[in-house]
Write a protein that holds these residues in place. Structure first.
Motif, PDB file in Angstrom:
ATOM      1  N   ARG A   1       5.293  14.204  -7.446  1.00 47.19           N
ATOM      2  CA  ARG A   1       4.210  13.513  -6.720  1.00 47.19           C
ATOM      3  C   ARG A   1       4.766  12.507  -5.703  1.00 47.19           C
ATOM      4  N   ALA A   2       6.023  12.071  -5.944  1.00 42.56           N
ATOM      5  CA  ALA A   2       6.625  11.068  -5.062  1.00 42.56           C
ATOM      6  C   ALA A   2       7.023  11.632  -3.697  1.00 42.56           C
ATOM      7  N   ARG A   3       7.028  12.956  -3.578  1.00 43.55           N
ATOM      8  CA  ARG A   3       7.572  13.586  -2.369  1.00 43.55           C
ATOM      9  C   ARG A   3       6.862  13.160  -1.087  1.00 43.55           C
ATOM     10  N   SER A   4       5.555  13.007  -1.138  1.00 44.06           N
ATOM     11  CA  SER A   4       4.807  12.671   0.081  1.00 44.06           C
ATOM     12  C   SER A   4       4.472  11.174   0.183  1.00 44.06           C
ATOM     13  N   ALA A   5       4.936  10.381  -0.781  1.00 45.20           N
ATOM     14  CA  ALA A   5       4.552   8.963  -0.815  1.00 45.20           C
ATOM     15  C   ALA A   5       5.240   8.128   0.260  1.00 45.20           C
ATOM     16  N   LYS A   6       4.462   7.246   0.861  1.00 38.16           N
ATOM     17  CA  LYS A   6       4.999   6.298   1.845  1.00 38.16           C
ATOM     18  C   LYS A   6       4.482   4.908   1.468  1.00 38.16           C
ATOM     19  N   LEU A   7       5.399   3.963   1.358  1.00 41.77           N
ATOM     20  CA  LEU A   7       5.078   2.619   0.902  1.00 41.77           C
ATOM     21  C   LEU A   7       5.243   1.625   2.047  1.00 41.77           C
TER      22      LEU A   7
ATOM     23  N   VAL B   1       0.838  -1.204   0.000  1.00 39.80           N
ATOM     24  CA  VAL B   1       0.000   0.000   0.000  1.00 39.80           C
ATOM     25  C   VAL B   1       0.872   1.254   0.000  1.00 39.80           C
ATOM     26  N   GLU B   2       0.578   2.138  -0.946  1.00 39.16           N
ATOM     27  CA  GLU B   2       1.286   3.404  -1.073  1.00 39.16           C
ATOM     28  C   GLU B   2       0.309   4.517  -0.738  1.00 39.16           C
ATOM     29  N   SER B   3       0.658   5.361   0.220  1.00 33.21           N
ATOM     30  CA  SER B   3      -0.245   6.440   0.633  1.00 33.21           C
ATOM     31  C   SER B   3       0.452   7.786   0.502  1.00 33.21           C
ATOM     32  N   TYR B   4      -0.379   8.859   0.503  1.00 31.69           N
ATOM     33  CA  TYR B   4       0.150  10.189   0.215  1.00 31.69           C
ATOM     34  C   TYR B   4      -0.181  11.241   1.268  1.00 31.69           C
ATOM     35  N   HIS B   5      -0.913  10.871   2.298  1.00 31.46           N
ATOM     36  CA  HIS B   5      -1.044  11.808   3.411  1.00 31.46           C
ATOM     37  C   HIS B   5      -1.114  11.028   4.721  1.00 31.46           C
ATOM     38  N   SER B   6      -0.837  11.738   5.802  1.00 25.89           N
ATOM     39  CA  SER B   6      -0.575  11.090   7.092  1.00 25.89           C
ATOM     40  C   SER B   6      -1.761  10.277   7.605  1.00 25.89           C
TER      41      SER B   6
ATOM     42  N   ALA C   1       4.578  -6.887   9.264  1.00 23.93           N
ATOM     43  CA  ALA C   1       5.205  -5.878   8.407  1.00 23.93           C
ATOM     44  C   ALA C   1       6.516  -6.407   7.829  1.00 23.93           C
ATOM     45  N   ILE C   2       6.705  -6.210   6.538  1.00 29.85           N
ATOM     46  CA  ILE C   2       7.977  -6.536   5.887  1.00 29.85           C
ATOM     47  C   ILE C   2       8.969  -5.408   6.122  1.00 29.85           C
ATOM     48  N   ASN C   3       8.491  -4.170   6.062  1.00 22.38           N
ATOM     49  CA  ASN C   3       9.343  -3.008   6.356  1.00 22.38           C
ATOM     50  C   ASN C   3       8.796  -2.287   7.581  1.00 22.38           C
ATOM     51  N   ARG C   4       9.630  -2.126   8.596  1.00 20.79           N
ATOM     52  CA  ARG C   4       9.187  -1.477   9.837  1.00 20.79           C
ATOM     53  C   ARG C   4       8.875   0.001   9.595  1.00 20.79           C
ATOM     54  N   LYS C   5       9.736   0.652   8.820  1.00 18.45           N
ATOM     55  CA  LYS C   5       9.509   2.051   8.464  1.00 18.45           C
ATOM     56  C   LYS C   5       9.032   2.113   7.017  1.00 18.45           C
ATOM     57  N   PRO C   6       8.207   3.107   6.685  1.00 20.07           N
ATOM     58  CA  PRO C   6       7.736   3.182   5.294  1.00 20.07           C
ATOM     59  C   PRO C   6       8.893   3.457   4.335  1.00 20.07           C
ATOM     60  N   ILE C   7       8.803   2.862   3.146  1.00 24.98           N
ATOM     61  CA  ILE C   7       9.780   3.120   2.100  1.00 24.98           C
ATOM     62  C   ILE C   7       9.421   4.443   1.438  1.00 24.98           C
ATOM     63  N   GLU C   8      10.427   5.272   1.182  1.00 23.16           N
ATOM     64  CA  GLU C   8      10.191   6.554   0.528  1.00 23.16           C
ATOM     65  C   GLU C   8      10.972   6.626  -0.776  1.00 23.16           C
TER      66      GLU C   8
END
Length: 302
Positions: A290-296, A234-239, A272-279
């Motif tokens: 558009r990638a600036r705020s993305a968290k994967l 899942v890729e999201s764009y706001h907190s 979770a595979i990644n503890r912190k979101p991938i940026e």
């Protein structure tokens, strides 16, 4: 399909699915088809990919894909379980969701998403939906407006703005994006006007399309639909979205604490595979703003 928008962190998303060539996958936010096209490259003739999108423009993009493994479903991803069942599919090997609005929708002036073009206050992703942006700004109570502007848009002066909207619409109902911008201009922080407009438009768009409710429904169903060992990407764009995804992966629910069984074992469907979101990398940020705020976030079904 590149005119729709450039997929953010495309390689990271597809790698996160850990694709089996003969597996069944779902791209629940098909959009311009960028992710789906890449996923299909990893599937053999036995593999299957379902692309979901409620937007009519997405269907036109889907028709350009000539691949027997691919099936397009014009529906909101909150109905994923029901529609997969219609196709005889109970469980899948992975699901990809690229949340938020596409740059194509923002750039399409007549839809009312853009702060830079005059259009009817619409903002419906599904044009069959009954609630429009005009309904929200003209009919919601001051308290409702204050809440959605503060939570969904993180607007600092949400209370003041809600009161101003209610006062203005009494004599001048809002019909177009320009009508709303003219009011916002009086309350926007100087030199940060466009960010302020974007926050307000985002809040209204989320309400019109019930994006938070749809995301919660989707996440809960993903736990039923994905096989053990399968992946949720899942890729999201706001907190607000990212917090919901993070909570669901870590606690098995969007809100509240993780449940435990009689023996104290945590009851949650994913780890979770990644503890912190991938940026996005610095290289990607240079070519795709558009990638600036993305968290994967990537999770595996237990």
């Amino acid at each position: 399909m590149s005119e729709y928008h450039v997929p953010v962190m495309l390689k990271e998303c597809v790698d996160g699915l850990s694709i089996k060539p003969n597996g069944i996958y779902v791209d629940v936010t098909f959009g311009g088809g960028g992710h789906s096209t890449e996923i299909l490259k990893h599937l053999n003739s036995e593999g299957r990919l379902f692309g979901f999108d409620q937007d009519v423009d997405a269907r036109a993009n889907a028709e350009k894909i000539d691949n027997r493994s691919f099936t397009f479903v014009q529906a909101n991803f909150r109905h994923i379980k029901r529609y997969l069942k219609l196709y005889g599919v109970k469980q899948v090997d992975g699901i990809l969701a690229d949340l938020g609005i596409s740059s194509h929708q923002i750039d399409e002036p007549m839809r009312g998403f853009s702060t830079r073009a005059e259009a009817d206050l619409d903002m419906r992703m599904d044009l069959n939906g009954s609630l429009t942006a005009a309904d929200v700004v003209n009919e919601y109570s001051e308290e409702q407006l204050h809440k959605l502007l503060g939570i969904y848009g993180e607007v600092k002066n949400a209370k003041t703005l809600a009161a101003a909207i209610v006062s203005e619409r009494f004599s001048n109902p809002f019909k177009t994006t320009k009508d709303l911008i003219q009011l916002l201009d009086r309350l926007a922080p100087r030199h940060r006007e466009y960010k302020y407009y974007a926050q307000v438009f985002q809040a209204i768009r989320i309400e019109v399309n019930d994006e938070m409710g749809a995301l919660e429904d989707f996440l809960e169903q993903s736990a039923e639909v994905i096989k053990p060992g399968g992946r949720l990407v899942v890729e999201s764009y706001h907190s607000l979205e990212d917090r919901m995804v993070k909570n669901f992966i870590n606690k098995g629910k969007v809100f509240g604490e993780v449940e435990k069984d009689f023996f104290g074992n945590q009851l949650k469907p994913f780890h979770a595979i990644n503890r912190k979101p991938i940026e996005a990398s610095e290289e990607e940020l240079k070519v795709n703003n558009r990638a600036r705020s993305a968290k994967l976030r990537i999770a595996e079904k237990i």
